[in-house]
Enzyme design. Structure first.
Site: not given
Length: 283
Positions: A15, A66, A75-76, A163, A212, A220-221
């Site tokens: 990521n 994003n 965002c992790g 989120n 998203r 995705c964390g």
């Protein structure tokens, strides 16, 4: 945009993010700049841009842009990248730092390797299951899996990690690309939502995420955290235990307390390259 501004490319389990350190001027980027930088053919290429801004509450403030130009509250994987950038460029090896995010000020513990920060454990804060984060029709049972309105046969948990997430347990992983676009824009989620397709294994979870503003992603964390929260609520995994959560890009470790008060995430992070941001075409 100045032609002498540097960018720094990092990734957490594939990521990938562009880090822009804007602490000196305190000026965030706009949506057009985010879309251009993230374009993998016309720009640098990334899932998102992390603008590092000054903060009175932490070492810095992280704003997550994003690839489609929208802003994510949290965002992790991005936060691990921001922590590596901040710590590796500080000349120090702190046991813990705090970073301000759209989901609050989060405490982060860097772990060091031969090339600086190699992994980060993050106190992600509480998971929330409250009516504003749930699809319409599911607000009466926020702690139970509920039918997803408009999608017969689908049941999910709506989890906020700062989120929004819609977690679908036992939904085939390959359905992420097919169902993700419509579920992201489900009318029950006013700000759209991330969608997790989850397989429960004996020793943890395997997850595919439709993110998203980005689409299918390597990792995705916050999605891994939301998936683990749903599995604990569904009594498929035990609380207060470090569980493996496997994503296409690799594994994270997630711990969910029984009261959902402070979800913990631990995972690797890596520096990729640095460069100079040129003036955007047409600007």
């Amino acid at each position: 945009m100045s032609t002498t501004e540097f960018f720094f490319k990092y990734h957490g389990l594939g990521n990938d993010f562009i880090v822009l350190d804007r602490r000196q001027n305190g000026v965030d980027i706009d949506a057009d700049t985010s879309r251009w930088l993230c374009d993998r053919r016309l720009g640098v290429g990334a899932d998102g841009v992390l603008a590092i801004l000054p903060s009175e509450q932490g070492m810095a403030r992280m704003v997550v842009h994003n690839a489609d130009g929208s802003i994510a509250e949290m965002c992790g994987n991005g936060l691990r990248c921001a922590v590596k950038y901040l710590v590796d460029n500080s000349g120090e090896k702190p046991e813990r730092i705090e970073v301000e995010t759209g989901a609050g000020v989060l405490s982060c513990a860097p772990g060091f390797g031969s090339d600086g920060v190699a992994q980060v454990e993050i106190s992600m804060g509480p998971a929330r299951l409250v009516a504003p984060n749930l699809p319409s029709g599911a607000t009466q049972t926020p702690f139970l899996a509920a039918p997803v309105p408009g999608h017969p046969g689908l049941t999910g948990y709506a989890v906020s990690m700062g989120n929004p997430h819609l977690v679908l347990l036992d939904q085939p992983l390959e359905d992420a690309g097919r169902l993700g676009p419509a579920l992201e824009r489900h009318p029950g989620f006013s700000e759209r939502t991330n969608v997790e397709f989850v397989r429960v294994d004996a020793d943890g979870l395997t997850v595919s995420v439709w993110e998203r503003g980005c689409g299918l992603t390597q990792a995705c964390g916050t999605g891994a955290c939301a998936a683990a929260v749903a599995a604990v609520l569904d009594k498929r995994l035990a609380a207060d235990t470090w569980w493996r959560v496997s994503l296409p890009g690799g594994d994270l470790r997630i711990r969910v307390p029984a009261d959902l008060s402070d979800i913990r995430m631990r995972g690797p992070v890596a520096f990729v390259f640095t460069g100079v941001v040129p003036d955007a075409p047409g600007r």
